[in-house]
Write an enzyme that holds these catalytic residues in place. Structure first.
Site, PDB file in Angstrom:
ATOM      1  N   GLY A   1       0.830  -1.194   0.000  1.00  0.00           N
ATOM      2  CA  GLY A   1       0.000   0.000   0.000  1.00  0.00           C
ATOM      3  C   GLY A   1       0.866   1.246   0.000  1.00  0.00           C
ATOM      4  O   GLY A   1       0.630   2.198  -0.736  1.00  0.00           O
ATOM      5  N   ALA A   2       1.892   1.220   0.843  1.00  0.00           N
ATOM      6  CA  ALA A   2       2.842   2.324   0.929  1.00  0.00           C
ATOM      7  C   ALA A   2       4.087   1.792   1.623  1.00  0.00           C
ATOM      8  O   ALA A   2       4.029   0.771   2.307  1.00  0.00           O
ATOM      9  CB  ALA A   2       2.248   3.491   1.712  1.00  0.00           C
TER      10      ALA A   2
ATOM     11  N   GLU B   1       7.649   2.921   3.945  1.00  0.00           N
ATOM     12  CA  GLU B   1       8.121   3.968   4.846  1.00  0.00           C
ATOM     13  C   GLU B   1       9.580   4.337   4.611  1.00  0.00           C
ATOM     14  O   GLU B   1      10.320   4.542   5.571  1.00  0.00           O
ATOM     15  CB  GLU B   1       7.920   3.511   6.292  1.00  0.00           C
ATOM     16  CG  GLU B   1       8.782   2.325   6.747  1.00  0.00           C
ATOM     17  CD  GLU B   1       8.167   0.951   6.517  1.00  0.00           C
ATOM     18  OE1 GLU B   1       7.342   0.813   5.587  1.00  0.00           O
ATOM     19  OE2 GLU B   1       8.525   0.017   7.256  1.00  0.00           O
ATOM     20  N   ASN B   2      10.021   4.463   3.357  1.00  0.00           N
ATOM     21  CA  ASN B   2      11.409   4.848   3.129  1.00  0.00           C
ATOM     22  C   ASN B   2      11.685   6.185   3.820  1.00  0.00           C
ATOM     23  O   ASN B   2      10.940   7.143   3.626  1.00  0.00           O
ATOM     24  CB  ASN B   2      11.683   4.997   1.634  1.00  0.00           C
ATOM     25  CG  ASN B   2      11.071   3.886   0.821  1.00  0.00           C
ATOM     26  OD1 ASN B   2      11.463   2.742   0.952  1.00  0.00           O
ATOM     27  ND2 ASN B   2      10.075   4.220   0.000  1.00  0.00           N
TER      28      ASN B   2
ATOM     29  N   HIS C   1       0.313   6.650   9.233  1.00  0.00           N
ATOM     30  CA  HIS C   1       1.010   5.380   9.505  1.00  0.00           C
ATOM     31  C   HIS C   1       2.468   5.452   9.033  1.00  0.00           C
ATOM     32  O   HIS C   1       3.398   5.158   9.777  1.00  0.00           O
ATOM     33  CB  HIS C   1       0.241   4.254   8.785  1.00  0.00           C
ATOM     34  CG  HIS C   1       0.894   2.903   8.814  1.00  0.00           C
ATOM     35  ND1 HIS C   1       0.348   1.829   9.471  1.00  0.00           N
ATOM     36  CD2 HIS C   1       2.040   2.434   8.249  1.00  0.00           C
ATOM     37  CE1 HIS C   1       1.129   0.766   9.316  1.00  0.00           C
ATOM     38  NE2 HIS C   1       2.159   1.116   8.570  1.00  0.00           N
ATOM     39  N   GLU C   2       2.641   5.875   7.785  1.00  0.00           N
ATOM     40  CA  GLU C   2       4.009   5.912   7.240  1.00  0.00           C
ATOM     41  C   GLU C   2       4.861   6.933   7.991  1.00  0.00           C
ATOM     42  O   GLU C   2       6.053   6.730   8.199  1.00  0.00           O
ATOM     43  CB  GLU C   2       3.982   6.229   5.745  1.00  0.00           C
ATOM     44  CG  GLU C   2       3.183   5.228   4.897  1.00  0.00           C
ATOM     45  CD  GLU C   2       3.596   3.786   5.110  1.00  0.00           C
ATOM     46  OE1 GLU C   2       4.786   3.522   5.352  1.00  0.00           O
ATOM     47  OE2 GLU C   2       2.701   2.906   5.068  1.00  0.00           O
TER      48      GLU C   2
ATOM     49  N   HIS D   1       6.353   5.593  11.077  1.00  0.00           N
ATOM     50  CA  HIS D   1       7.522   4.748  10.793  1.00  0.00           C
ATOM     51  C   HIS D   1       8.829   5.539  10.777  1.00  0.00           C
ATOM     52  O   HIS D   1       9.897   4.949  10.932  1.00  0.00           O
ATOM     53  CB  HIS D   1       7.378   4.086   9.420  1.00  0.00           C
ATOM     54  CG  HIS D   1       6.597   2.807   9.420  1.00  0.00           C
ATOM     55  ND1 HIS D   1       6.843   1.783  10.290  1.00  0.00           N
ATOM     56  CD2 HIS D   1       5.587   2.374   8.613  1.00  0.00           C
ATOM     57  CE1 HIS D   1       6.014   0.779  10.026  1.00  0.00           C
ATOM     58  NE2 HIS D   1       5.238   1.118   9.017  1.00  0.00           N
TER      59      HIS D   1
ATOM     60  N   GLU E   1       5.321  -2.440  12.627  1.00  0.00           N
ATOM     61  CA  GLU E   1       3.985  -2.357  12.017  1.00  0.00           C
ATOM     62  C   GLU E   1       2.857  -2.166  13.030  1.00  0.00           C
ATOM     63  O   GLU E   1       1.898  -1.437  12.772  1.00  0.00           O
ATOM     64  CB  GLU E   1       3.720  -3.579  11.139  1.00  0.00           C
ATOM     65  CG  GLU E   1       4.629  -3.664   9.911  1.00  0.00           C
ATOM     66  CD  GLU E   1       4.630  -2.388   9.073  1.00  0.00           C
ATOM     67  OE1 GLU E   1       3.696  -1.567   9.184  1.00  0.00           O
ATOM     68  OE2 GLU E   1       5.593  -2.206   8.300  1.00  0.00           O
TER      69      GLU E   1
HETATM   70 ZN   LIG Z   1       3.797   0.052   7.933  1.00  0.00          ZN
END
Ligand SMILES: [Zn+2]
Length: 743
Positions: free
Chosen positions: A166-167, A169-170, A200-201, A204, A223
């Site tokens: 979905g995405a 987190e770089n 959410h990202e 991270h 997560e």
């Molecule tokens: Zn995540």
């Protein structure tokens, strides 16, 4: 190294809408070594940088700020130098390059950027203000919560094509699948989901990027926290205040479901359970996300927010730019809360399973507990509204502490005197447990569910009903009856959507015997028509959209087909919404399934919508056509040579409509043989995709189960594929049990 088409490593995509090419690097879990030489392990961190030579019309992004550094060869190219990062793990390294459309800004001295491919520029521009507002609000909230400053030099959010996750987190350069840009109408629930993913990202950046799990057995450290913080921060800091209701109905059930399959495992399994990266892939599951986040919410209910966040800040300070384990976290939380969390963690994080909280009878004054975990929950006490047989009013929410080994708890007298109409355990949804009601409460709930004042209470109630059906303790038809009664007054699309979805795709297609399916679809279409008629006014567009989608998905009879055709012709649902590309394709798919359109009409629609999503939708529709030739062609593509995994997912999703059970009968046993062959050919990633998106869900029969079990036993499947298939078979077994109950 070669570019990839399957999302792993440096993925290359050419846009069918305009011929432009885009690259995005996805290094997780162990794909960094598809791009550069690396010891590919999360606890090994280093400062990373890159120099990129790209066409001079391109934009280049990476973890550190990218700056053009002058012309480069070959002619027409530009060299970009990327600033070195602080120490990060190799799985978090990224590059994004292409003729991206960008919206740039700055917040608190940090450059913020939004990026999309050019063909989605309109959708990005339309929503950029909303996306940036959510980003800024969450960013500010995280800076308030965390003592550690934001660890990186920039915050880019790139909406990239064909991302498998979905995405991702770089650090400093988050990649999102570009389905999170909406060139069509969406509900507030879908906007909220995008907001949640942004939050959410961002979490991270601290959980996962600043402090990283030492090994993949602690994926939950990353997560579960990001999921918990994502919902929490979104609901605190933005206008999406109902995020936990969405979690309760769209996310949490996946955790309960996963925890009741044979493959369940502890939230924190221990390194010996995750020996390699193939096993690690399986750790990115709903135990790590949905259950883990629920358990953290329960932990906060237990320790209180201040102690929780003090412990978290201690943890972030001690292990910044390094890695940590479960024990490290528990030590920090124990110091801040003054409680010994070892016992709590042993029960909640080191053992799998769901406890059950039951009110045996409304007059007994007790709550019984089956299981081995301590619980801190609220008991909702409701009274009948005088003179209103259906109305329920909250008398009190009473905190209840359940000891780990206690069989029952005595409730305070406020829960019994005078006798309430409804006692609802886990009201407010801070707990993680199954809930069972006494007969009196059940009667009140069946007549008053839709009238519970708090959406979170309604979500807990719907989860209870869903759970009773799944455990074959309540006939599946009863769920449909409750939906027909209580969705009429429902105001929240985050509730209406999931309830309709469960009714349509699980109950109608899987839990009811096939002879009852047609009538059920008719009932659902009727209910959605009613919802459409009742939803009026400026705030109703989301509900109208939800209802229209429901009408489309359940259409079967000739008059319903004619109605969908008339919508297509008019370009709108009467009274709204207008048909955009997504609704048009949804109608085309339903008509294709029913054989009410043919190849030519699908091609005409594909000419109208030349986007990648359009091509995927067209592939899905072709695969859904009911002719033997269409099925043969789709089958050959599904199990044929490599192609875009996105296209393949579309084909797989279209292949098995429950309406075509007879036509598909021969393909069911062939499916399992072909899966084994695919794994043997060394393509487990495609095989995993075909289990996720292309499992014959409708074929609820003992023969399907036998064929699947045979495949599990005899085919040589890698652990991650074995796990996915075993999970599908578990769900099939459950569907068979529910059906035999119905019979
Ligand atoms: Zn995540």
């Amino acid at each position: 190294m070669a570019y990839s088409r399957d999302g792993a490593g440096l993925h290359r995509f050419t846009d069918t809408a305009d011929g432009e090419t885009y690259l995005a690097l996805h290094a997780g879990l162990d794909n960094a070594q598809r791009v550069f030489a690396a010891f590919d392990q999360p606890d090994l961190k280093a400062a990373m940088t890159a120099t990129v030579v790209a066409p001079d019309s391109w934009t280049v992004l990476g973890n550190g700020v990218a700056r053009p550094a002058g012309p480069a060869r070959p002619r027409g190219c530009l060299r970009w130098d990327l600033a070195a990062t602080p120490p990060i793990s190799s799985y978090l390294f990224t590059l994004v390059a292409g003729p991206y459309h960008s919206v740039r800004g700055e917040h608190r001295g940090i450059p913020f950027g939004l990026h999309s491919r050019r063909s989605l520029a309109g959708a990005l521009d339309r929503d950029a203000a909303e996306i940036l507002a959510v980003t800024r609000a969450c960013f500010d909230r995280y800076l308030e919560i965390f003592a550690e400053p934001y660890p990186f030099d920039s915050y880019d959010q790139a909406f990239v094509p064909e991302l498998e996750a979905g995405a991702v987190e770089n650090p400093g350069c988050i990649t999102f699948r570009d389905e999170f840009l909406f060139p069509y109408a969406v509900t507030q629930a879908e906007r909220q989901t995008r907001g949640m993913v942004i939050a959410h990202e961002m979490a991270h950046m601290w959980f996962g990027d600043l402090v990283t799990m030492a090994w993949w057995d602690d994926v939950w450290l990353s997560e579960s926290f990001a999921t918990y913080m994502g919902f929490q921060v979104l609901s605190e800091a933005t206008a999406f205040t109902g995020a936990w209701t969405d979690f309760a109905l769209s996310r949490k059930p996946r955790g309960y479901d996963a925890d009741q399959r044979t493959s369940t495992h502890p939230v924190a399994p221990g390194p010996q359970e995750v020996p390699d990266t193939d096993a690690a892939r399986s750790a990115y599951d709903e135990i790590s996300y949905a259950k883990g986040a629920s358990v953290l919410r329960q932990l906060v209910a237990w320790t209180g927010w201040p102690a929780f966040i003090t412990g978290i800040n201690d943890y972030l300070a001690r292990y910044r730019f390094a890695s940590a384990t479960l024990d490290d976290l528990l030590d920090c939380l124990a110091r801040s809360s003054g409680a010994d969390l070892r016992e709590w963690a042993a029960r909640w994080l080191r053992t799998p399973g769901v406890d059950t909280l039951t009110v045996p009878s409304s007059g007994a004054g007790i709550l019984t507990h089956a299981g081995s975990r301590p619980h801190q929950v609220w008991l909702g006490v409701y009274d009948q509204v005088p003179g209103d047989a259906y109305g329920l009013v909250l008398r009190a929410r009473i905190p209840v502490s359940v000891e780990a080994d206690a069989d029952q708890v005595t409730l305070p007298s406020a829960a019994a005197d005078p006798p309430p109409a409804l006692l609802l355990p886990n009201d407010g949804d801070f707990g993680y447990a199954k809930v069972r009601l006494d007969p009196r409460s059940w009667a009140a709930l069946t007549s008053g569910l839709g009238r519970l004042p708090d959406p979170l209470s309604r979500a807990v109630a719907w989860n209870t009903v869903r759970d009773l059906v799944r455990d074959a303790e309540l006939p599946a038809e009863d769920y449909l009856e409750l939906a027909a009664r209580h969705l009429l007054t429902e105001t929240e699309t985050v509730i209406t959507g999931p309830v309709l979805g469960f009714a349509r795709w699980t109950i109608a297609d899987r839990y009811l015997p096939p002879p009852r399916r047609e009538a059920t679809l008719g009932d659902l279409a009727g209910l959605c028509h009613t919802l459409l008629r009742r939803a009026a006014g400026p705030d109703a567009s989301g509900m109208r959209l939800t209802a229209a989608r429901g009408v489309i998905d359940s259409a079967s009879r000739p008059d319903e087909v004619a109605e969908l055709r008339s919508w297509l012709q008019a370009g709108a649902v009467p009274g709204g919404p207008d048909l955009d590309s997504r609704l048009r394709w949804q109608i085309m798919l339903r008509l294709a399934v029913l054989g009410a359109v043919g190849q030519a009409e699908i091609e005409a629609e594909a000419d109208r919508d030349t986007t990648a999503t359009g091509q995927q939708s067209a592939a899905r529709c072709r695969a859904a056509l009911p002719g033997p030739g269409a099925k043969q062609a789709a089958w050959a593509e599904m199990f044929g040579p490599d192609q875009s995994r996105y296209l393949l997912a579309g084909i797989a999703e279209g292949f098995w409509p429950a309406d075509q059970a007879d036509l598909l009968a021969d393909y069911v046993p062939r499916y399992f043989t072909a899966l084994g062959d695919l794994a043997a050919r060394g393509d487990p990633a495609t095989a995993r995709m075909l289990v996720r998106h292309g499992f014959p869900l409708h074929a609820v029969a003992p023969a399907t189960l036998r064929a699947g079990e045979d495949c599990l036993t005899h085919a040589e499947l890698p652990a991650s594929l074995h796990r996915l298939l075993a999970d599908q078979l578990d769900d099939l077994r459950r569907a068979l049990q529910v059906r035999s109950g119905a019979a």
